[in-house]
Design an enzyme around this catalytic site. Structure first.
Site, PDB file in Angstrom:
ATOM      1  N   CYS A   2       0.823  -1.199   0.000  1.00  0.00           N
ATOM      2  CA  CYS A   2       0.000   0.000   0.000  1.00  0.00           C
ATOM      3  C   CYS A   2       0.858   1.249   0.000  1.00  0.00           C
ATOM      4  O   CYS A   2       2.083   1.195  -0.036  1.00  0.00           O
ATOM      5  CB  CYS A   2      -0.909   0.013   1.235  1.00  0.00           C
ATOM      6  SG  CYS A   2      -1.861  -1.500   1.455  1.00  0.00           S
ATOM      7  N   ARG A  50      -4.675   1.241  -1.161  1.00  0.00           N
ATOM      8  CA  ARG A  50      -4.505  -0.185  -0.918  1.00  0.00           C
ATOM      9  C   ARG A  50      -4.345  -1.004  -2.190  1.00  0.00           C
ATOM     10  O   ARG A  50      -5.089  -0.818  -3.159  1.00  0.00           O
ATOM     11  CB  ARG A  50      -5.711  -0.723  -0.133  1.00  0.00           C
ATOM     12  CG  ARG A  50      -5.539  -2.178   0.299  1.00  0.00           C
ATOM     13  CD  ARG A  50      -6.752  -2.712   1.014  1.00  0.00           C
ATOM     14  NE  ARG A  50      -6.536  -4.088   1.470  1.00  0.00           N
ATOM     15  CZ  ARG A  50      -7.503  -4.931   1.776  1.00  0.00           C
ATOM     16  NH1 ARG A  50      -8.769  -4.545   1.707  1.00  0.00           N
ATOM     17  NH2 ARG A  50      -7.226  -6.155   2.164  1.00  0.00           N
ATOM     18  N   LEU A  51      -3.373  -1.888  -2.156  1.00  0.00           N
ATOM     19  CA  LEU A  51      -3.260  -2.977  -3.120  1.00  0.00           C
ATOM     20  C   LEU A  51      -3.734  -4.238  -2.407  1.00  0.00           C
ATOM     21  O   LEU A  51      -3.122  -4.669  -1.429  1.00  0.00           O
ATOM     22  CB  LEU A  51      -1.805  -3.145  -3.583  1.00  0.00           C
ATOM     23  CG  LEU A  51      -1.509  -4.345  -4.488  1.00  0.00           C
ATOM     24  CD1 LEU A  51      -2.188  -4.185  -5.839  1.00  0.00           C
ATOM     25  CD2 LEU A  51      -0.005  -4.535  -4.668  1.00  0.00           C
ATOM     26  N   VAL A  53      -4.089  -7.847  -1.436  1.00  0.00           N
ATOM     27  CA  VAL A  53      -3.339  -9.091  -1.568  1.00  0.00           C
ATOM     28  C   VAL A  53      -3.947 -10.176  -0.672  1.00  0.00           C
ATOM     29  O   VAL A  53      -4.068 -11.324  -1.067  1.00  0.00           O
ATOM     30  CB  VAL A  53      -1.846  -8.868  -1.217  1.00  0.00           C
ATOM     31  CG1 VAL A  53      -1.091 -10.192  -1.170  1.00  0.00           C
ATOM     32  CG2 VAL A  53      -1.198  -7.939  -2.241  1.00  0.00           C
ATOM     33  N   GLY A  78       2.700  -3.137   3.883  1.00  0.00           N
ATOM     34  CA  GLY A  78       3.622  -4.236   4.073  1.00  0.00           C
ATOM     35  C   GLY A  78       2.963  -5.598   4.029  1.00  0.00           C
ATOM     36  O   GLY A  78       1.834  -5.758   3.566  1.00  0.00           O
ATOM     37  N   VAL A 294      13.385 -11.069 -18.106  1.00  0.00           N
ATOM     38  CA  VAL A 294      13.503  -9.868 -18.925  1.00  0.00           C
ATOM     39  C   VAL A 294      14.742  -9.965 -19.804  1.00  0.00           C
ATOM     40  O   VAL A 294      15.769 -10.503 -19.404  1.00  0.00           O
ATOM     41  CB  VAL A 294      13.576  -8.599 -18.031  1.00  0.00           C
ATOM     42  CG1 VAL A 294      14.811  -8.614 -17.144  1.00  0.00           C
ATOM     43  CG2 VAL A 294      13.527  -7.327 -18.876  1.00  0.00           C
ATOM     44  N   SER A 377      11.342 -12.490  -5.592  1.00  0.00           N
ATOM     45  CA  SER A 377      12.547 -12.134  -6.333  1.00  0.00           C
ATOM     46  C   SER A 377      13.793 -12.437  -5.507  1.00  0.00           C
ATOM     47  O   SER A 377      13.732 -12.496  -4.277  1.00  0.00           O
ATOM     48  CB  SER A 377      12.492 -10.646  -6.691  1.00  0.00           C
ATOM     49  OG  SER A 377      13.614 -10.247  -7.434  1.00  0.00           O
TER      50      SER A 377
END
Length: 629
Positions: A2, A50-51, A53, A78, A294, A377
């Site tokens: 977020c 907000r994202l 998840v 977070g 990539v 990642s």
């Protein structure tokens, strides 16, 4: 993940400043594209983007809970990886959960443990909590600084936010930089000294720190540091603990209510994460795992091996994807879009960054976001386990400066004599270097060789102590640059990327492991490779380290050189006063013939990236209307 914004003011009624709060918060829409929320009271106000998840309904923010006469309001950015344990502990103490979000776990942790709640949390976070009864703000940032947080204290007020761009929307904050800010941009950048916000009056809450703000003033306290302890485990025990910790870490970080995947380069770190994630999802009946890589148009034609980039990634990516049955997507970019993205990358980072290394990750993240919302990642393994060339090269170990910036003259040569005279670059960099070294002796723990300046020792003890210094510098000064890059470029596209090698338990344990173990079999990350035996095929396991891929196409150098030429011929360019134009023009003329492999920052930033960095500086000065003091 977020974006958060907070205001505290003792002199003005913040319920009348909703427009300011909204304007600040809306700069963070890319971080949180799914929802927004606001909460205002006379002396404190919060904004949140907000994202989604985990727990779409139960994780709404700002989140408010009562305990006795106290009302606590939280904004949080977070992800917690030990939410089940936190929930179980708190429920045993009589707490009731309305949902299953980690947001609620953070807030109830504070209700139970107060400021010491951070010691119970395993995750990446930046959050603020307002106690209405005590009229006090509590702010915390995760141990290693994966999630960003900046603040500005003024007379009778405190303003904080996830990103600088949000702070700059407040009417009382102006984009002014002085000598320190100039030094950070032109001498230290794309890194940044911990705690420095570049703009005057703005600071960064350092990793592993908490902040308390009330009518009595501002207090900042460190709650976590790398602790010196003698490593008493034998080799086989050490290998087993690294193996178990890493598997546990990756599995914890697979929690998500939205599609999840991994970023795969074919190197040791991303391949290990991919292997564990693919097998875990398959066991849960959720496979195949989406993976993404990539590359750049015609890169295979122009790639040449060197000390920093020993092999191309393509064949290794295919090898790992086939071995673990992933659903792989390779994404390639051409020079024009890579060059154009330098602007968007500067906006995302709020400062000049890692040039095309940033720009490519931003473009890469946009494409990944079309298929998943959460990725894992491999960043930080090199910092924690000694993978970078500077851990293994005597000239880097002998240099009394930051080992990723040995060729500092490559950048100083293009700066104006007036700027160099004002900044005194060697003195500034030396002071920042000595500051970093001095922190090591302030850590709690042993007073043995672990606690000494390497310059006072001899032989093997000196080498061990020096590599310990290099490790500390890398974790606290270089790693934050990559974490900042990862957070900003991914969150600018609404993609959450997690970094398992930053689990504080793994970092704490690895910190005290002797170098002879870490460099097992004389290889970079030798210990980690042994710990991952059986997780990966042997050829992948022992592949030489190769960094994040960059373009090797000569058209990139040509394009950034042309763009920079246009900038220096424009008399209105704000960059001009800071440049030694004759020296820069000479460098541009010679750039086609100059050999690669002498980066002025890290492993990837060579002459083309120097030109691109200057382009980013000019764009940043223009876009933010930066003024100087």
């Amino acid at each position: 993940m977020c974006g958060i914004v907070g205001l505290v003011n003792w002199d003005h009624d913040l319920t009348l400043q909703k427009e300011v709060l909204i304007r600040m918060t809306q700069t963070l829409i890319p971080r949180g594209p799914d929802a927004e929320g606001y909460w205002l009271s006379p002396h404190a106000a919060f904004g949140h983007r907000r994202l989604v998840v985990v727990d779409p309904q139960g994780g709404r923010q700002p989140m408010i809970r009562q305990r006795g006469e106290h009302t606590f309001t939280l904004i949080y950015n977070g992800e917690l990886y030990n939410t089940p344990e936190i929930r179980q502990e708190l429920m045993s103490r009589g707490y009731y959960f309305e949902g299953h979000s980690d947001t609620e776990a953070v807030l109830l942790s504070y209700l139970e443990w107060g400021p010491s709640c951070v010691e119970h949390l395993n995750g990446i976070f930046a959050f603020g909590i307002w106690d209405s009864q005590e009229q006090q703000l509590f702010v915390a940032r995760d141990r290693l600084g994966v999630k960003p947080l900046f603040y500005c204290e003024q007379s009778g007020s405190l303003i904080f936010a996830s990103e600088l761009k949000a702070l700059l929307q407040h009417p009382n904050i102006s984009p002014i930089i002085g000598r320190e800010g100039l030094a950070e941009v032109f001498l230290v950048g794309p890194a940044r000294t911990p705690g420095v916000g570049v703009y005057e009056g703005i600071s960064e809450l350092k990793p592993g720190h908490i902040l308390l703000y009330s009518a009595n003033g501002l207090q900042i306290r460190r709650y976590w540091a790398l602790s010196n302890n003698l490593h008493e485990d034998d080799l086989e025990t050490t290998i087993a603990k690294i193996h178990d910790l890493f598997l546990d870490t990756v599995k914890r970080q697979l929690v998500s209510d939205v599609p999840i995947g991994t970023l795969l380069s074919g190197g040791l770190d991303s391949s290990a994460i991919t292997a564990i994630a693919a097998q875990s999802l398959a066991q849960a009946g959720k496979g195949p795992l989406p993976t993404f890589s990539v590359d750049y148009t015609d890169n295979d034609k122009y790639f040449h091996t060197n000390d920093f980039q020993p092999s191309a990634d393509g064949p290794w990516i295919e090898r790992v994807s086939l071995a673990f049955g992933t659903q792989h997507t390779n994404i390639a970019f051409d020079t024009p879009e890579l060059v154009e993205a330098l602007k968007a990358a500067t906006l995302a980072r709020d400062l000049p960054g890692m040039a095309d290394v940033d720009a490519s990750l931003l473009l890469f993240s946009r494409e990944i976001k079309k298929k998943i919302t959460v990725g894992l990642s491999g960043e930080c393994a090199d910092e924690v386990f000694g993978g970078y060339p500077w851990f293994h090269r005597q000239n880097a170990l002998d240099a009394q400066t930051f080992p990723w910036a040995l060729n500092v003259e490559n950048r100083l040569q293009v700066l104006s004599p007036e700027l160099l005279d004002r900044l005194q670059p060697h003195d500034y960099l030396s002071r920042r270097y000595e500051e970093a070294l001095s922190e090591i002796t302030q850590l709690p723990g042993s007073s043995s060789v672990l606690h000494q300046d390497s310059r006072t020792l001899k032989g093997d003890q000196q080498r061990e102590a020096r590599i310990r210094e290099i490790t500390y510098l890398t974790i606290t000064r270089f790693m934050p640059t990559l974490l900042d890059r990862k957070d900003r470029m991914t969150m600018a596209t609404g993609l959450e990327v997690r970094v398992p090698f930053c689990d504080h338990r793994l970092v704490e344990y690895a910190w005290n492991i002797p170098w002879e173990m870490k460099a097992l079999e004389g290889r970079e990350k030798g210990l980690l490779r042994r710990a991952l035996t059986g997780v990966l095929p042997d050829d992948v396991l022992w592949r030489r380290k190769s960094p994040y891929p960059k373009t090797h196409h000569p058209s990139y150098l040509s394009a950034v050189r042309t763009w920079l030429s246009e900038i220096i011929e424009d008399q209105t360019s704000p960059l001009l006063p800071f440049l030694n134009l004759p020296a820069l023009r000479d460098l541009m003329k010679l750039s086609d013939a100059l050999p690669s492999g002498r980066p002025w920052f890290g492993q990837l930033m060579d002459i083309p990236q120097l030109f691109a960095y200057l382009i980013q500086v000019n764009y940043w000065l223009l876009n933010n209307k930066v003024s100087f003091r």
